[in-house]
Every structure is written in structure tokens, then in C-alpha cells.
Design a protein around this motif. Sequence first.
Motif, PDB file in Angstrom:
ATOM      1  N   MET A   1      33.601  42.792  45.879  1.00  0.00           N
ATOM      2  CA  MET A   1      34.606  41.729  46.066  1.00  0.00           C
ATOM      3  C   MET A   1      34.974  41.145  44.706  1.00  0.00           C
ATOM      4  O   MET A   1      34.097  40.842  43.901  1.00  0.00           O
ATOM      5  N   SER A   2      36.271  41.009  44.445  1.00  0.00           N
ATOM      6  CA  SER A   2      36.693  40.479  43.143  1.00  0.00           C
ATOM      7  C   SER A   2      36.493  38.975  43.101  1.00  0.00           C
ATOM      8  O   SER A   2      36.646  38.277  44.093  1.00  0.00           O
ATOM      9  N   LYS A   3      36.115  38.462  41.933  1.00  0.00           N
ATOM     10  CA  LYS A   3      35.948  37.033  41.736  1.00  0.00           C
ATOM     11  C   LYS A   3      37.310  36.377  41.548  1.00  0.00           C
ATOM     12  O   LYS A   3      38.270  37.021  41.143  1.00  0.00           O
ATOM     13  N   PRO A   4      37.405  35.051  41.810  1.00  0.00           N
ATOM     14  CA  PRO A   4      38.669  34.356  41.577  1.00  0.00           C
ATOM     15  C   PRO A   4      39.132  34.541  40.136  1.00  0.00           C
ATOM     16  O   PRO A   4      38.364  34.348  39.196  1.00  0.00           O
ATOM     17  N   GLY A   5      40.380  34.932  39.966  1.00  0.00           N
ATOM     18  CA  GLY A   5      40.938  35.135  38.638  1.00  0.00           C
ATOM     19  C   GLY A   5      40.688  36.522  38.078  1.00  0.00           C
ATOM     20  O   GLY A   5      41.270  36.890  37.065  1.00  0.00           O
ATOM     21  N   SER A   6      39.799  37.292  38.691  1.00  0.00           N
ATOM     22  CA  SER A   6      39.545  38.655  38.207  1.00  0.00           C
ATOM     23  C   SER A   6      40.459  39.633  38.937  1.00  0.00           C
ATOM     24  O   SER A   6      40.942  39.357  40.038  1.00  0.00           O
ATOM     25  N   PRO A   7      40.731  40.797  38.331  1.00  0.00           N
ATOM     26  CA  PRO A   7      41.649  41.754  38.952  1.00  0.00           C
ATOM     27  C   PRO A   7      41.119  42.256  40.289  1.00  0.00           C
ATOM     28  O   PRO A   7      39.909  42.431  40.485  1.00  0.00           O
ATOM     29  N   LEU A   8      42.059  42.505  41.198  1.00  0.00           N
ATOM     30  CA  LEU A   8      41.702  43.126  42.479  1.00  0.00           C
ATOM     31  C   LEU A   8      41.549  44.626  42.301  1.00  0.00           C
ATOM     32  O   LEU A   8      40.651  45.246  42.876  1.00  0.00           O
ATOM     33  N   MET A   9      42.438  45.222  41.505  1.00  0.00           N
ATOM     34  CA  MET A   9      42.368  46.655  41.217  1.00  0.00           C
ATOM     35  C   MET A   9      42.678  46.877  39.741  1.00  0.00           C
ATOM     36  O   MET A   9      43.585  46.258  39.189  1.00  0.00           O
ATOM     37  N   VAL A  35      46.172  44.986  39.115  1.00  0.00           N
ATOM     38  CA  VAL A  35      46.723  44.260  40.254  1.00  0.00           C
ATOM     39  C   VAL A  35      45.868  43.014  40.467  1.00  0.00           C
ATOM     40  O   VAL A  35      44.661  43.115  40.705  1.00  0.00           O
ATOM     41  N   MET A  36      46.511  41.856  40.389  1.00  0.00           N
ATOM     42  CA  MET A  36      45.801  40.600  40.585  1.00  0.00           C
ATOM     43  C   MET A  36      45.858  40.182  42.055  1.00  0.00           C
ATOM     44  O   MET A  36      46.805  40.530  42.776  1.00  0.00           O
ATOM     45  N   PRO A  37      44.863  39.420  42.536  1.00  0.00           N
ATOM     46  CA  PRO A  37      44.901  38.946  43.923  1.00  0.00           C
ATOM     47  C   PRO A  37      46.154  38.115  44.201  1.00  0.00           C
ATOM     48  O   PRO A  37      46.643  37.388  43.332  1.00  0.00           O
TER      49      PRO A  37
END
Length: 625
Positions: A1-9, A35-37
Motif C-alpha cells: 500500500m502506498s503511503k500518503p504523498g508517495s507514488p501509487l505506481m 502515477v500519484m494517488p
Amino acid sequence: MSKPGSPLMEVRDLSVAMRSESGVRPILNTIDLTVMPRSVLGIIGESGSGKTVLSRALVNWIKPPLAITSGSVRYGGRDLLALPEEEMAALRGREIAYIGANPTSALDPTVPVGHQILEKLRAVAPQLSRQDARKRIIDTLDAVRIPSPAKRFDEYPFQFSGGMMQRALIVDALVSNPKLLIADNITQPLDVTVAAQILRLLRDLQKDFDTAVVFISSALGIVSEIADDMIVLDRGHIVERQPVNALLEKPEHGYTRELIAKVPKIWTGAAEPPAPSAQNVVLDVRDVEKTYEVRDRNAIFAHRKVQAVRGVSFTVRRGENFGIIGESGCGKSTLSRLLSCLEAPNRGQILFEDRDIATLRGKDLLALRRRFQLLLQDPYNAIAAHSSIGRTIAEPLLIHGLVPRREIRKRVSAVMSEVGLSPSLYDQLPVGLSAGQRQRVNIARALVLEPELLILDETLSALDQVEQAKLLDLFETLQARRGITYVYISHDLAMVRRVCARIAVMYLGRVVELSDNETLFASSSHPYTRALLSAVPTVEEKPYKTETYLLEGEPPDPIDIPPGCSFRTRCPFAFDRCAREDPRLTLLSDGSLSACHLEGSGLPAVDIAGLQPVATVAQTRPVAP
């Protein structure tokens, strides 16, 4: 799971190649993207730039003869390219969703739409009961604004329009609450109003479902209306990446500037379409109607009538480019079949040089067919895969017996050269031809008979803007050389703006406005036409504001057309008289015809002179959330 502010992909050094007996041909080269959340990343490029291959690589969906040769696609701390197929299949649908460009072939035609989505949902969320899954699907169908969602749940794909089918695929993608949605060219087959609805819908759902979107398209105007950031892809390389506003205002790469320059101009700097070469009428359509009988599913041995074309009248002058526009289902394709004598009207006349084509039979009809040709939309299914290109183009000559067999190859080769096809392709099969090349084969097959009238039914809609521009230049050259008359039937208003001198607007089987090009685009007198113009994807500022005119929902059922004005159920300016009286085409002071009780005077004023040129539009765009 990506952290807040970290890239999703995160994609790093991704390369894809095609392997064949002749060697290895690179398709994508060292692609890097992030790709950002909760963001929308746009990817733009011409046909052949590698967009669809990239979209499939992002979900590890590359099949032979293509192969990933290097790189990684990291999602949630894992490299998707290294995952076993079982784990990757579990991610697709649960956390990563994909929507392709062809909604009509995406679902099984023998199973109701809702039932197919339900089986997919229960496969990715087995803890849901059938009742809970059905409720979630119906709620999501309602969220994408499909009318009567509980009823539509049990209907089959053929009962859905193209726009509703694309909405259904969005439901299929979003019903499992994915974190990432890959949308590959999903608006290309749709008309402008439906495409605009889909864009607004995706933006709303992206926020409501906390979903990131990778939106891929060959149309710069469409991507610029939905994306936060944009990547420009050229021949497998990323040549530029910027926020949308910055890219439109100050493109850095020459290819990006070229793409922006190729976006058709509609209001600022639009070129004047060619005038007809003569004033004599070559095609005269008089009060034409076409009704089909369909089985009434609610009664035994009963039928209902579909009013496909209702009292259509217009004339086309020799050497003219005449446009017919409207949403899907407005009767354009039915009218094209009537104009090309594939079907006969129930009422009215279609006169080609004063001869009623519906009364012709046998040799007279065959001789007439040499003089006008119909070019259809699909560049793939219109050509037989087992027949050589030369044989396909020569077929009309063989049917009509126009030239001796020994001269056929010479005639066909000359036409191939004229439309930009190498005569060396004569003995080859069409496999491997691009969409643009296939459409040139169709054009050559029509031109080999030396017709006087070409009816183009969405002929260019399957092509990107660059290929469209090339074929429009070809049509213009052929018109100057041969004096051909064109009838353009299309939902592509930017294309119609460029080429058509006069334009008829159809809604629910009827012409509701008929005007010259400049009048229609600068001061349209019908609210439906303004709705179409408000939805045109462009990088220009629009005089017809989307928030005022953009339509929602679908046109009324042509079986149950409401009384009064058939557009009133969707018109933002409808009043009491619209429910009582059906407006007829009325001649206005500017010479145009309009079927509206307001007659233009009750609509908001339009200020074309105050529009900004393309280069400064980005400065006024709102920043996406």
C-alpha cells in the motif's frame, strides 16, 4: 500500500519489443513515469506511438510476439512484471482496472450486462452475497447516470447505446473500488456529447472513489480536459512531460508543438471551407421518412414502429461538401443507407440529378451505383482478409465490366498511387496495414469507378487526428482533380468545421438546424446544436459553455417520441409551448433554418470575437483538483 504523498505506481526503464523471424523491433523505449494517488495522468500520441502497448504493459498484459525486454512496473511495493500470473490476475479487477477502446465487443452478447458485472464482482469479492453484489452494481450504474439502473441490469448489450455501454464498462471497472484505472482511448468511438459526459463522469468518480486514472488518447483536446499532468509519446519514447496547463502554454518539444498545431481550429483561426464548384443541385432529398417495425416484447404477435428518419429535406450542390451531424442514434446512418439506395424510404423522394433513385431497378440501378459510392466507418471489417489489396480494389470493375481484364491492373495501380498507396501492395493481403492505409484501400475501391458523389458515413472516426488530416487533404485534392461532391456524415464537429460549406443537424430522425458553416459555428440558433458545440474537445476557449449547454442522459426512445418538441426533455431552455407544439424548420433572417420556438432570439448571446487564441487558453484554465 502506498503511503500518503508517495507514488501509487512507478515505471522505470520499461522497454517492449516485437520479436519475429526478421528480428527484434522496439515498440517502447526506456519509459519512465509516475502515477500519484487520486490524480489523472494523460498520455497523448499519434497512432503507432505505442500508447496501447504501454497501457497493457502497465497491467502486465503483454503477449507474444510482443515481449517486455527491460524495466519494472512497481505498485504497492511489488514489481508487477515479476509477479506470478495468479497474483497478477488477482490484482487486475481488484486494485487495478482496465477499460479498452471498443465497448461493443467487451461483453458477452448472450448474457445480460448486469449479470456479467455481477460475476466479475463476486470473483474479486467472494465475501459479497449475490443480493449485496447486485445492489452495489445497481448503485454504481446509477452513479454513472444510466437511467433506470435496476431495469438495465437485466438487459443485454445490444439494448445499450455506445455511450451507455462505455458507462457499463466503467461500472465493471469501478465496482470493486480499484485504486488505479487504466483508460485506453475510451472516448474515440463516441460522439462528442457522450464523450464529454464520460470525461466529466470520470472526473467525478475519480474523486468519489479515490481512484487514480491513467487516461490514454490520440486526441489532445480530450486529454487536456481531464488530465492533471500529461506525457507525450512519440515512436515509443517519452518526449515531454508537464502539467497540462504548462504544456499547452509553453510546449518544450518540437513534436508537442506539432501535435498542438494539428488540433483542428474551430473558432480562432479556422480555415474557410471550400465553396461548391457549381450551383446546380446534384442531390435533392424531399421529405424523406423511414420507419422500421420491431417486435413488441410486451405483447404476442404485436409490433411497434421505430421512427428512424422523419421528414428530412435538403439539397446538395455539385462540387459541394455537405455535412450531416448529430449524436449516435439520431438517424444519420439510416439516412446514409437511404442516400446510397441500400434501402428505400417509406415516404418522400431522393433525387439524383432529377431521377428518383428509389424507383430504379436492374441495369438502371447498377449504372447509377457507378456514379455514387458509400464509404463506411470500420477500416478493418470493410476489407476481406483473404483477398489481395489489388483484387479488393478491382472488384467494382469486375462487377460492372468496365474495362478489359488485361487493363484492370493498370487502372487499379493508378488509383492506388492517387490515394497514396504503393502499387507494390497490389498482390499483398491487407494484414499488417494500418487503419489509415486500410481506409485508403476503401477509398481506392470507391474511386476506381470514377464516381461523382461520395457519401462518407463516419469514414474517418476510427482514425487519429493526424491520419484524419492526411485523408482530408486527399479528399480535397481528389475534389479539385475530379470535381467530386461529398456528403460527410459524422459526429466529429471539428472535421465538419474544416471541410463542409453547409451543415444539417439531426436529432431523433429530424433535421433541426440547417445553416452555412460560419453561421452554424458562430451563432447557432438551436440549443441542441449549441450543446454539440459545447462538447467539442479542443484546446481553444469555447463560446458555448459546457456548464450551460452540455446534455445529460440519452435521447428519447424513437418508438415513443414525446409530444411537442422532441428535444424538450433535454433542453435547458424549454418552456410551456415546447410541450404542446412540435416546431418545424423555419427560415431565419440570416438564411439558416431552425426548428425551435425560440428561433435563436431567446438563447444567450455568443461572443466569437472575444475568444482567445490557442496559445493563451491554458492561462485561463482552472487548475484541476
